[in-house]
Design a protein around this motif. Structure first.
Motif, PDB file in Angstrom:
ATOM      1  N   GLY A 198      -5.061  -6.119  -5.659  1.00  0.00           N
ATOM      2  CA  GLY A 198      -5.796  -7.044  -6.510  1.00  0.00           C
ATOM      3  C   GLY A 198      -6.041  -6.509  -7.906  1.00  0.00           C
ATOM      4  N   LEU A 199      -6.685  -7.344  -8.711  1.00  0.00           N
ATOM      5  CA  LEU A 199      -7.072  -6.994 -10.068  1.00  0.00           C
ATOM      6  C   LEU A 199      -8.584  -6.907 -10.136  1.00  0.00           C
ATOM      7  N   LEU A 249       2.470  -5.954  -8.107  1.00  0.00           N
ATOM      8  CA  LEU A 249       2.423  -5.473  -6.733  1.00  0.00           C
ATOM      9  C   LEU A 249       1.004  -5.567  -6.178  1.00  0.00           C
ATOM     10  N   ALA A 250       0.017  -5.216  -7.004  1.00  0.00           N
ATOM     11  CA  ALA A 250      -1.375  -5.291  -6.564  1.00  0.00           C
ATOM     12  C   ALA A 250      -1.773  -6.728  -6.244  1.00  0.00           C
ATOM     13  N   LEU A 251      -1.285  -7.680  -7.046  1.00  0.00           N
ATOM     14  CA  LEU A 251      -1.635  -9.083  -6.825  1.00  0.00           C
ATOM     15  C   LEU A 251      -0.978  -9.626  -5.565  1.00  0.00           C
ATOM     16  N   ILE A 252       0.301  -9.282  -5.334  1.00  0.00           N
ATOM     17  CA  ILE A 252       0.982  -9.726  -4.116  1.00  0.00           C
ATOM     18  C   ILE A 252       0.261  -9.173  -2.885  1.00  0.00           C
ATOM     19  N   SER A 253      -0.122  -7.897  -2.932  1.00  0.00           N
ATOM     20  CA  SER A 253      -0.846  -7.285  -1.814  1.00  0.00           C
ATOM     21  C   SER A 253      -2.172  -7.987  -1.572  1.00  0.00           C
ATOM     22  N   ASP A 254      -2.863  -8.306  -2.642  1.00  0.00           N
ATOM     23  CA  ASP A 254      -4.170  -8.957  -2.537  1.00  0.00           C
ATOM     24  C   ASP A 254      -4.050 -10.334  -1.896  1.00  0.00           C
ATOM     25  N   ILE A 255      -3.090 -11.132  -2.365  1.00  0.00           N
ATOM     26  CA  ILE A 255      -2.915 -12.480  -1.818  1.00  0.00           C
ATOM     27  C   ILE A 255      -2.460 -12.416  -0.359  1.00  0.00           C
ATOM     28  N   SER A 256      -1.585 -11.481  -0.045  1.00  0.00           N
ATOM     29  CA  SER A 256      -1.101 -11.358   1.334  1.00  0.00           C
ATOM     30  C   SER A 256      -2.247 -11.040   2.287  1.00  0.00           C
ATOM     31  N   LEU A 257      -3.073 -10.064   1.918  1.00  0.00           N
ATOM     32  CA  LEU A 257      -4.203  -9.702   2.771  1.00  0.00           C
ATOM     33  C   LEU A 257      -5.219 -10.842   2.844  1.00  0.00           C
ATOM     34  N   GLY A 258      -5.476 -11.482   1.714  1.00  0.00           N
ATOM     35  CA  GLY A 258      -6.434 -12.575   1.687  1.00  0.00           C
ATOM     36  C   GLY A 258      -6.012 -13.731   2.571  1.00  0.00           C
ATOM     37  N   MET A 259      -4.724 -14.087   2.520  1.00  0.00           N
ATOM     38  CA  MET A 259      -4.215 -15.170   3.363  1.00  0.00           C
ATOM     39  C   MET A 259      -4.286 -14.796   4.840  1.00  0.00           C
ATOM     40  N   ILE A 309       0.836  -1.202   0.000  1.00  0.00           N
ATOM     41  CA  ILE A 309       0.000   0.000   0.000  1.00  0.00           C
ATOM     42  C   ILE A 309       0.869   1.249   0.000  1.00  0.00           C
ATOM     43  N   GLY A 310       1.906   1.249   0.833  1.00  0.00           N
ATOM     44  CA  GLY A 310       2.789   2.409   0.902  1.00  0.00           C
ATOM     45  C   GLY A 310       3.521   2.677  -0.390  1.00  0.00           C
ATOM     46  N   LEU A 311       3.927   1.615  -1.094  1.00  0.00           N
ATOM     47  CA  LEU A 311       4.652   1.792  -2.350  1.00  0.00           C
ATOM     48  C   LEU A 311       3.782   2.409  -3.441  1.00  0.00           C
ATOM     49  N   ASN A 312       2.473   2.343  -3.288  1.00  0.00           N
ATOM     50  CA  ASN A 312       1.566   2.937  -4.281  1.00  0.00           C
ATOM     51  C   ASN A 312       1.176   4.369  -3.942  1.00  0.00           C
ATOM     52  N   SER A 313       1.832   4.969  -2.951  1.00  0.00           N
ATOM     53  CA  SER A 313       1.397   6.273  -2.440  1.00  0.00           C
ATOM     54  C   SER A 313       2.447   7.333  -2.687  1.00  0.00           C
TER      55      SER A 313
END
Length: 398
Positions: free
Chosen positions: A199-200, A275-285, A77-81
């Motif tokens: 995510g996507l 990056l969005a996909l890694i963030s999504d999977i991390s939060l989902g897990m 999230i921080g890297l997208n800001s």
């Protein structure tokens, strides 16, 4: 029976697979923006309850691998800001902090009022208020000695954990419907069609991501975590305690605003699908592990008063998001996404707030400002305000 860490991790992968399949299979779940790990995590939670009811076997999980997933998520999230978006979100951030503090007083007043109706001690209402809901399991556990030793509530730990547990479930189910109501009623949409922070979007689930972009995003995240750990250690030496995920958010923001300007030719991962996909999977897990590990059978004896308190808290949180937060945040699409996150703040936790917003953004589009101001409110300002508010209420009770 405790499942080992690797078994827990592998099961969480299967749970997330199941959640994604359920949300694709049943449009109702997508329509109300129910987070994917919630759809399946609650089923596993109910299954372990059924096993306990039939066989008496308590199933628990080794969750040591869970917390690293959360810091990966917040680093993403921080890297997208960038600083421009942060400055643009300055006033909404201040307004959301102020509104949340007002709501916290309202939450404790509600808890005290309902507890009194059941003939319970007034401090029990605080346990059914900000001590467990906005505060979550950690705050409820931290305040247990005070409630037990100074106010004579012998089962303070059980009450706090029960409220935090049920609150987490309600928060995960509340945020998406709030956003859906607001978006449909006011015909809202993003100002620009952009890649979501996490995510996507649903019609891009199978978009191709090459190995180089994925490894680049992974490397940047790991470098960011090294910086973030250094920030936390420096702050601790200065006497300031902050959660690691807040340090991850700040450290990643610094990186993404400094490095591309120093090295303009460097391919930077911010805003990438990888990056969005890694963030999504991390939060989902993370959320899948949190929900599937809930031991509902430990809460049965406290169900009556707790359900009454949480029912009242749910209604007030829902109304506050719809009629107060939405108006304060500007009555636009970003405001609707913030409201879905407020559902997580008000009854659950920071990861729940982010999962709620992720579900909305994956369906409708990016909401960059919401993904910055909500975790800042959850992870920093709320914890400070909550300690003061709990102490204030307890002082009123003598």
């Amino acid at each position: 029976m405790e499942l080992r860490a690797i078994t827990t991790f592998n099961l969480a992968i299967l749970v997330l697979f199941l959640g994604k399949w359920l949300n694709q299979r049943f449009p109702l779940l997508r329509r109300y923006n129910i987070p994917e790990p919630v759809s399946s995590g609650l089923l596993v939670c109910l299954a372990t309850w059924g096993i306990y009811a039939i066989t008496g076997t308590e199933i628990s999980f080794d969750l040591r691998s869970r917390d690293i997933l959360l810091v990966f998520f917040f680093a993403g999230i921080g890297l997208n800001s960038d600083f421009r978006s942060l400055l643009a979100g300055g006033l909404p951030l201040v307004m959301l902090i102020a509104a949340t503090v007002v709501y916290m007083f309202l939450q404790d007043l509600t808890g005290v009022g309902v507890a009194s109706l059941f003939g319970l001690d007034k401090p029990v209402g605080i346990l059914g208020g900000t001590a467990s809901l906005i505060g979550g399991h950690g705050t409820a556990i931290a305040w247990t000695p005070t409630f037990r030793d100074e106010y004579g509530i012998g089962n303070a730990s059980e009450i706090g954990i029960a409220c935090a547990t049920f609150g987490l479930v309600l928060a995960a189910l509340m945020g998406g419907p709030i956003a859906n109501i607001l978006i449909k009623r006011h015909k809202l949409e993003p100002k620009a069609i952009e890649q979501p922070d996490v995510g996507l979007v649903h019609n891009q689930e199978h978009s191709q991501i090459d190995a180089y972009s994925f490894l680049s995003a992974w490397l940047v995240l790991n470098v960011s975590l090294t910086l973030d750990l250094g920030i936390q250690e420096a702050l601790e030496e200065a006497g300031l305690q902050l959660p690691l995920f807040v340090c991850c958010l700040f450290g990643a923001i610094l990186m993404t605003n400094i490095i591309p300007r120093i090295l303009p030719k460097l391919a930077w991962s911010a805003g990438s699908r990888s990056l969005a996909l890694i963030s999504d999977i991390s939060l989902g897990m993370f959320l899948a592990m949190s929900l599937m590990s809930l031991q509902l059978w430990t809460l049965a004896e406290l169900a009556g008063p707790i359900l009454a308190i949480l029912g009242a808290q749910f209604l007030i949180a829902f109304a506050f998001a719809l009629f107060v937060i939405f108006r304060l945040m500007g009555r636009d699409y970003e405001a609707a996404v913030v409201c879905s996150g407020f559902g997580g703040i008000s009854l659950g936790s920071t990861p729940t707030a982010m999962a709620n917003m992720t579900a909305v953004a994956k369906r409708y589009g990016a909401a960059h400002k919401a993904f910055i101001i909500v975790p800042l409110v959850c992870g920093f300002f709320v914890d400070i305000a909550n300690a003061v508010i709990i102490k204030t209420f307890l002082n009123w009770f003598g």
